[in-house]
Scaffold this motif. Structure first.
Motif, mmCIF file in Angstrom:
data_model
loop_
_atom_site.group_PDB
_atom_site.id
_atom_site.type_symbol
_atom_site.label_atom_id
_atom_site.label_comp_id
_atom_site.label_asym_id
_atom_site.label_seq_id
_atom_site.Cartn_x
_atom_site.Cartn_y
_atom_site.Cartn_z
ATOM 1 N N ARG A 189 0.229 5.990 -0.581
ATOM 2 C CA ARG A 189 -1.120 6.951 -0.337
ATOM 3 C C ARG A 189 -0.443 8.120 -1.219
ATOM 4 N NH1 ARG A 189 -1.029 7.483 6.370
ATOM 5 N NH2 ARG A 189 0.940 8.164 6.263
ATOM 6 N N TYR B 26 -5.664 6.371 -1.489
ATOM 7 C CA TYR B 26 -4.782 4.337 -0.865
ATOM 8 C C TYR B 26 -4.568 4.255 -1.981
ATOM 9 C CZ TYR B 26 -4.140 5.620 4.348
ATOM 10 O OH TYR B 26 -3.593 6.243 5.412
ATOM 11 N N TRP C 147 0.481 -0.971 -0.163
ATOM 12 C CA TRP C 147 0.050 0.405 -0.300
ATOM 13 C C TRP C 147 1.395 1.316 -0.078
ATOM 14 C CZ3 TRP C 147 -5.306 0.178 -0.389
ATOM 15 C CH2 TRP C 147 -5.732 -1.426 -0.460
ATOM 16 N N ASP D 240 -3.808 11.135 7.949
ATOM 17 C CA ASP D 240 -3.687 9.523 7.621
ATOM 18 C C ASP D 240 -5.113 9.380 6.266
ATOM 19 O OD1 ASP D 240 -3.396 8.457 10.457
ATOM 20 O OD2 ASP D 240 -2.140 8.114 8.810
ATOM 21 N N ARG E 23 3.353 10.404 -3.661
ATOM 22 C CA ARG E 23 3.480 9.240 -2.986
ATOM 23 C C ARG E 23 3.561 8.939 -1.708
ATOM 24 N NH1 ARG E 23 1.434 4.738 -6.876
ATOM 25 N NH2 ARG E 23 -0.179 6.153 -7.471
ATOM 26 N N GLY F 154 -6.712 3.309 -6.231
ATOM 27 C CA GLY F 154 -7.134 4.038 -5.173
ATOM 28 C C GLY F 154 -8.401 3.801 -4.273
#
Length: 120
Positions: free
Chosen positions: A37, A92, A35, A88, A44, A113
């Motif tokens: 994000r 993702y 993963w 956060d 990224r 995503g």
């Protein structure tokens, strides 16, 4: 190979969320999944990855709060996120690639995503 990420949404700070990534099509041995994000205006960022042996690595900002797992038979990977913070918030992306060394995956395929928003 196609990757389908899902599970994003709106969650309050301190909450939890689980993301799922399903791989379909041709797969190969010694593969890994991971993963990443990307938040608005930022580059990224690596989040977590897991190899075909189950070895997992995490980014520094999530390693004490996120867990990663996979179901090899179902070609599915999960990202369990706990104690979520506003920082956060991001789209993702899941990826799939070849394990080329300890903790090293070269990614060949990416999903579309899924958006995670952490806000009260």
């Amino acid at each position: 190979v196609q990757l389908q990420a899902s599970g994003g949404g709106l969650v309050e700070p301190g909450g939890s969320l689980r993301l799922t990534c399903i791989a379909s099509g041709r797969t190969f041995s010694r593969q890994g999944m991971g993963w990443f994000r990307q938040a608005p205006g930022k580059e990224r960022e690596f989040v977590a990855q897991i190899s075909w042996t189950g070895d997992a690595t995490f980014g520094d900002s999530v390693k004490d709060r996120f867990g990663i797992s996979r179901d090899v038979v179902k070609n599915t990977m999960y990202l369990q996120m706990y104690s979520l913070k506003p920082e956060d918030t991001a789209v993702y992306y899941c990826g799939l690639g070849r394990v080329v060394g300890p903790g090293r995956i070269e990614y060949d395929y990416w999903g579309q995503g899924t958006l995670v928003t952490v806000s009260s």
